[in-house]
Design an enzyme around this catalytic site. Structure first.
Site, mmCIF file in Angstrom:
data_model
loop_
_atom_site.group_PDB
_atom_site.id
_atom_site.type_symbol
_atom_site.label_atom_id
_atom_site.label_comp_id
_atom_site.label_asym_id
_atom_site.label_seq_id
_atom_site.Cartn_x
_atom_site.Cartn_y
_atom_site.Cartn_z
ATOM 1 N N ASP A 132 51.986 33.818 36.831
ATOM 2 C CA ASP A 132 52.735 34.914 37.463
ATOM 3 C C ASP A 132 54.225 34.569 37.482
ATOM 4 O O ASP A 132 54.601 33.397 37.475
ATOM 5 C CB ASP A 132 52.259 35.171 38.908
ATOM 6 C CG ASP A 132 52.618 36.571 39.392
ATOM 7 O OD1 ASP A 132 51.698 37.409 39.491
ATOM 8 O OD2 ASP A 132 53.817 36.851 39.641
ATOM 9 N N ASP B 224 56.958 34.057 32.843
ATOM 10 C CA ASP B 224 56.757 35.383 32.263
ATOM 11 C C ASP B 224 55.754 35.273 31.106
ATOM 12 O O ASP B 224 56.005 34.560 30.136
ATOM 13 C CB ASP B 224 58.132 35.875 31.760
ATOM 14 C CG ASP B 224 58.068 37.246 31.137
ATOM 15 O OD1 ASP B 224 56.965 37.739 30.832
ATOM 16 O OD2 ASP B 224 59.160 37.837 30.956
ATOM 17 N N LYS C 277 44.481 46.038 34.635
ATOM 18 C CA LYS C 277 44.915 47.225 35.393
ATOM 19 C C LYS C 277 45.753 48.117 34.487
ATOM 20 O O LYS C 277 46.517 47.635 33.647
ATOM 21 C CB LYS C 277 45.762 46.772 36.585
ATOM 22 C CG LYS C 277 46.381 47.941 37.299
ATOM 23 C CD LYS C 277 46.660 47.676 38.736
ATOM 24 C CE LYS C 277 47.720 46.632 38.996
ATOM 25 N NZ LYS C 277 47.707 46.241 40.394
ATOM 26 N N TRP D 138 42.803 37.391 43.304
ATOM 27 C CA TRP D 138 41.863 37.376 42.177
ATOM 28 C C TRP D 138 41.528 35.932 41.802
ATOM 29 O O TRP D 138 40.411 35.630 41.424
ATOM 30 C CB TRP D 138 42.468 38.100 40.956
ATOM 31 C CG TRP D 138 42.325 39.587 41.010
ATOM 32 C CD1 TRP D 138 42.317 40.353 42.128
ATOM 33 C CD2 TRP D 138 42.166 40.483 39.900
ATOM 34 N NE1 TRP D 138 42.176 41.676 41.782
ATOM 35 C CE2 TRP D 138 42.081 41.786 40.426
ATOM 36 C CE3 TRP D 138 42.108 40.321 38.520
ATOM 37 C CZ2 TRP D 138 41.918 42.922 39.618
ATOM 38 C CZ3 TRP D 138 41.951 41.438 37.706
ATOM 39 C CH2 TRP D 138 41.850 42.717 38.260
ATOM 40 N N GLY E 189 47.311 35.503 44.676
ATOM 41 C CA GLY E 189 46.181 34.608 44.405
ATOM 42 C C GLY E 189 44.817 35.153 44.812
ATOM 43 O O GLY E 189 43.831 34.412 44.778
ATOM 44 N N ASP F 11 45.768 41.718 36.400
ATOM 45 C CA ASP F 11 46.121 42.705 37.435
ATOM 46 C C ASP F 11 47.623 42.931 37.361
ATOM 47 O O ASP F 11 48.238 43.352 38.329
ATOM 48 C CB ASP F 11 45.717 42.115 38.801
ATOM 49 C CG ASP F 11 45.600 43.157 39.889
ATOM 50 O OD1 ASP F 11 45.448 44.345 39.560
ATOM 51 O OD2 ASP F 11 45.660 42.781 41.078
HETATM 52 C C1 LIG Z 1 49.350 43.469 41.856
HETATM 53 S S1 LIG Z 1 50.077 41.897 41.673
HETATM 54 C C2 LIG Z 1 48.687 40.891 41.372
HETATM 55 C C3 LIG Z 1 47.797 40.635 42.565
HETATM 56 C C4 LIG Z 1 46.783 39.551 42.291
HETATM 57 N N1 LIG Z 1 45.816 39.935 41.293
HETATM 58 C C5 LIG Z 1 46.028 39.150 43.539
HETATM 59 O O1 LIG Z 1 44.875 39.488 43.666
HETATM 60 O O2 LIG Z 1 46.610 38.473 44.376
HETATM 61 C C6 LIG Z 1 50.842 42.015 40.096
HETATM 62 C C7 LIG Z 1 51.579 40.774 39.674
HETATM 63 O O3 LIG Z 1 52.008 40.886 38.299
HETATM 64 C C8 LIG Z 1 53.108 39.994 38.169
HETATM 65 N N2 LIG Z 1 53.850 40.185 36.923
HETATM 66 C C9 LIG Z 1 54.567 41.269 36.544
HETATM 67 N N3 LIG Z 1 55.137 41.066 35.347
HETATM 68 C C10 LIG Z 1 54.771 39.817 34.931
HETATM 69 C C11 LIG Z 1 55.054 39.046 33.767
HETATM 70 N N4 LIG Z 1 55.823 39.502 32.785
HETATM 71 N N5 LIG Z 1 54.497 37.799 33.672
HETATM 72 C C12 LIG Z 1 53.722 37.318 34.672
HETATM 73 N N6 LIG Z 1 53.418 38.024 35.799
HETATM 74 C C13 LIG Z 1 53.936 39.249 35.933
HETATM 75 C C14 LIG Z 1 53.941 40.309 39.407
HETATM 76 O O4 LIG Z 1 54.825 39.249 39.705
HETATM 77 C C15 LIG Z 1 52.851 40.522 40.481
HETATM 78 O O5 LIG Z 1 52.684 39.382 41.288
#
Ligand SMILES: C[S@@+](CC[C@H](N)C(=O)[O-])C[C@H]1O[C@@H](n2cnc3c(N)ncnc32)[C@H](O)[C@@H]1O
Length: 247
Positions: A75, A91, A156, A57, A55, A116
């Protein structure tokens, strides 16, 4: 060894700063630095935050849009609620979840997509990087149709094979597409952010990014696999290996 120590030290410094500023993750500073440089978000905007857990961002996005704005996060993992944001667990590539996201967004178009997203890391770099690019292509396909004319998109990317192909496919949909490496992520491996500004929906092609990207990757590897029952053509070439001395 020294490089590694410096990297760990810098990461710790961002983590401490995040904690003392009330942010859940040091990634919050990445979005702040992207915003400082590229001015993507303004007060009153509606934002879609893809891959929002835990959370960080989302917290920054809520601050940027203010009371008149809207932030929707999505997420795979549940987040502790963030005041001022609607958070969905699921997803982003699942059509049912996409429908739920559209329902919660509740506006015709959104102003900015911040993504991200990164897949579960297996540790096998080639696979992780390829899966990450496919996910990014999926996010573009979901979000471009709901991104307003002139809207912005930041995502990203992990540098490596296929990045150039993906950027070339995205480029026609925006006025400018640039890579940006915020200070807070300069020490994290090959992570970079793609900053796409001023959506131009009428100019962009109407095919989807993901299939076009897969096609581009096939071409890059010399075309699709040959069919099994097709015999390879006889070649008239002979391979002559260069003699190499053994000492
Ligand atoms: C680097 S983290 C994000 C950090 C976030 N921006 C923050 O500032 O707290 C990447 C996130 O992408 C999510 N993610 C990966 N594949 C996903 C998908 N298919 N659908 C939704 N979220 C996904 C992961 O669960 C993970 O929590």
């Amino acid at each position: 060894m020294v490089d590694r120590w410096v990297q760990d030290h810098q990461r710790d410094a961002w983590r401490k700063q995040a904690k003392s500023s009330g942010y859940r993750a040091r990634s919050a500073f990445k979005l702040k630095q992207i915003q400082d440089r590229h001015k993507l978000v303004k007060s009153g905007d509606s934002i879609l935050d893809v891959g929002c857990h835990p959370g960080g961002w989302t917290q920054v996005a809520v601050e940027l849009v203010g009371d008149s704005g809207k932030v929707v996060g999505i997420d795979l993992q549940p987040c502790i609620p963030v005041d001022g944001a609607d958070l969905i667990v699921g997803d982003i590539t699942d059509p049912l979840i996409q429908e739920a996201v559209l329902n919660v967004i509740d506006t015709e178009v959104i102003d900015v997509v911040i993504s991200d997203i990164s897949p579960n890391i297996t540790g096998k770099w080639d696979i992780d990087q390829a899966v990450s690019l496919m996910l990014v292509a999926d996010v573009f396909d979901f979000a471009l149709p709901i991104l307003k004319y002139g809207g912005h998109f930041v995502t990203k990317l992990f540098q490596g094979a296929g990045v150039e192909e993906l950027i070339e496919l995205v480029r026609p949909h925006f006025q400018t597409v640039k890579r940006f490496s915020p200070m807070a992520s300069r020490n994290s491996s090959s992570e970079v952010y793609l900053v796409c500004k001023f959506h131009t929906p009428k100019r962009g092609p109407d095919w989807e990014i993901r299939p076009a990207f897969e096609h581009a990757l096939e071409n890059r590897q010399g075309g699709p696999e040959p069919l099994e029952d097709v015999k390879p053509a006889k070649s008239s070439f002979t391979i002559i290996r260069k003699e190499t001395s053994k000492d």
